[in-house]
Design a protein around this motif. Structure first.
Motif: not given
Ligand SMILES: *Cc1c(COP(=O)(O)O)cnc(C)c1O
Length: 457
Positions: A161-165, A227-230, A263-265
């Motif tokens: 599972k992943i967490i996104k915003f 992961c958490v992706i932001i 961190f999606d940069e």
């Protein structure tokens, strides 16, 4: 009163008298012709949806040429460009150093599918100037970089599972075209047709700037979150600047739960500083993705992490990821030439302070007239928001009705030779090629446009 607006490319001003301060529409005959033809071959006439100008007036402009901060369309209209190819062109269009390096490298052929020294040169330039990653892998787009980073996180943690915003964009891969359902912590709902529900079930979507939601998600899916992706600088749905303290909270909760922080940069990397948002906030994520600026205007993406984490990637490790054109020499050349300029001292200081002066002047003007308008800014990214709020930190805080004002503004700006992304949810960029005179011209045009928008409200 704008209901009566005629189709913009007719440019027939006799029928609808101009309202206060309006300029006549620019001629778009050639662009309109090219658009009609393109529609025969491409869905919607375009190769990426936002380009179709669906949220603003008129047909898309077909661009013929860019130089410095300027663009010229097929009808010969000239614009000062604040879209900058959606971010990559931090040095402006057709920068001589980038162009010359690309031409030099192209003389030797365009692709080999074998290693070249250019890849290592770009990697070295990045890693020697960035304390947050030790190894990197180049891809051909931001989407690919993010998709691969997610796979790395899942492979390394052996969790799914992943967490996104809600309000962050991470490209168009299946796991990430997922939006919030209703409720604090939701399994995502797909935001595109064609995505299996089973994929969306692995993506947990929460609101930005909401600690409780993230805590609840970690409790609810204990030991299941990879992961958490932001986007540490969320810049694809307005500019939803987060508090540094919130990003640090994400770092800490990931560590406490054995999950990775991505961190999606793709936008913020090499934009808010050479070290991107990780450097700006001084927070160490586990994986960072790059795109846009990294390729100097050619198609490049990348993801980087510690050497240990990157050892999971094939051929060293079990996480497969590849690309026929990955590390393409011509694209690497453009990246090297562009990032070499960015690595020079004072590059960001100058660009950021120039942008700050520009956006401060606009804000002062709007405030002096009590217009319901805010300019949000970080580094050389800015966003025009038709709001009174001091902060806008979640996508729910954006009033969709305010987009009508942006639509009016966009049209008036185009008619004054100012090119902005064709949607009020998109941010603008200032490049090193925008000089004081260009920005002064833009400011005056923006003041006039604000007057029109608020006179006609
Ligand atoms: C643009 C963008 C992407 C997608 O990159 P593409 O090169 O368009 O595939 C992903 N994440 C963020 C934050 C972006 O801004």
């Amino acid at each position: 009163m704008f209901d009566s607006i005629k189709n913009i490319f007719n440019n027939n001003n006799e029928e609808t008298p101009l309202l206060y301060g309006e300029k006549p529409d620019i001629i778009r005959e050639k662009s309109a012709e090219l658009y009609e033809k393109a529609k025969q071959y491409f869905p919607g006439g375009v190769n990426s949806p936002v380009r179709a100008f669906k949220s603003v007036y008129g047909t898309p402009l077909f661009i013929e040429k860019g130089d410095g901060c300027r663009l010229w369309d097929a009808d010969g209209n000239e614009f000062i460009d604040f879209c900058c190819s959606w971010g990559p062109l931090i040095l402006g269009h057709n920068h001589p150093k980038v162009r010359e390096k690309v031409i030099e490298v192209m003389q030797n052929g365009m692709s080999f599918g074998a290693p070249t020294a250019l890849e290592t040169e770009l990697a070295e330039l990045i890693i020697k100037n960035n304390k947050f990653i030790e190894k990197i892998r180049f891809t051909s787009s931001g989407t690919e970089a993010v998709m691969s980073a997610i796979r790395l996180a899942r492979g390394a943690t052996k969790r799914d599972k992943i967490i996104k915003f809600e309000g962050c964009y991470h490209g168009h891969s299946d796991s990430l075209l997922v939006k919030a359902g209703s409720g604090l912590v939701t399994f995502g709902e797909t935001s595109s047709a064609g995505i299996p529900k089973a994929f969306a079930d692995e993506t947990v979507v929460v609101s930005l700037n909401d600690k409780e939601a993230v805590k609840t998600a970690f409790e609810q899916f204990k030991d299941q979150i990879a992961c958490v992706i932001i986007e540490p600088v969320p810049a694809n749905n307005g500019l939803l600047l987060q508090d540094a303290e919130y990003l640090q909270f994400l770092r800490d909760i990931c560590t406490a739960n054995g999950a990775l922080l991505i961190f999606d940069e793709v936008i913020s990397g090499f934009r808010v500083g050479f070290e991107g948002a990780a450097g700006y906030y001084n927070i160490q994520p586990d994986i960072i993705t790059y795109g846009k600026i990294i390729g100097g205007g050619l198609p490049v993406g990348a993801y980087g992490a510690s050497a240990t984490l990157m050892s999971n990637i094939s051929p060293d490790g079990a996480v497969y990821q590849a690309g026929t054109l990955s590390g393409n020499p011509v694209a690497m050349a453009a990246g090297i030439a562009q990032l070499s300029e960015l690595a020079k001292s004072n590059f960001y200081k100058e660009l950021n302070s120039k942008t700050e002066e520009f956006t401060n002047a606009i804000q002062r003007y709007a405030s002096s007239k009590s217009y319901q308008f805010k300019v949000f800014r970080i580094g050389s990214i800015f966003w025009f928001a038709f709001t009174d709020a001091e902060k806008v930190q979640t996508s729910e805080a954006i009033d969709p009705a305010s987009m009508e004002k942006f639509k009016m503004m966009h049209r008036e700006l185009l008619n004054r030779g100012m090119y902005f992304g064709p949607s009020g949810y998109e941010v603008g960029f200032v490049s090193a090629a925008h000089n004081k005179i260009d920005l002064e011209k833009a400011k005056r045009a923006i003041f006039e446009c604000l007057d029109i928008v608020f006179k006609n409200k």
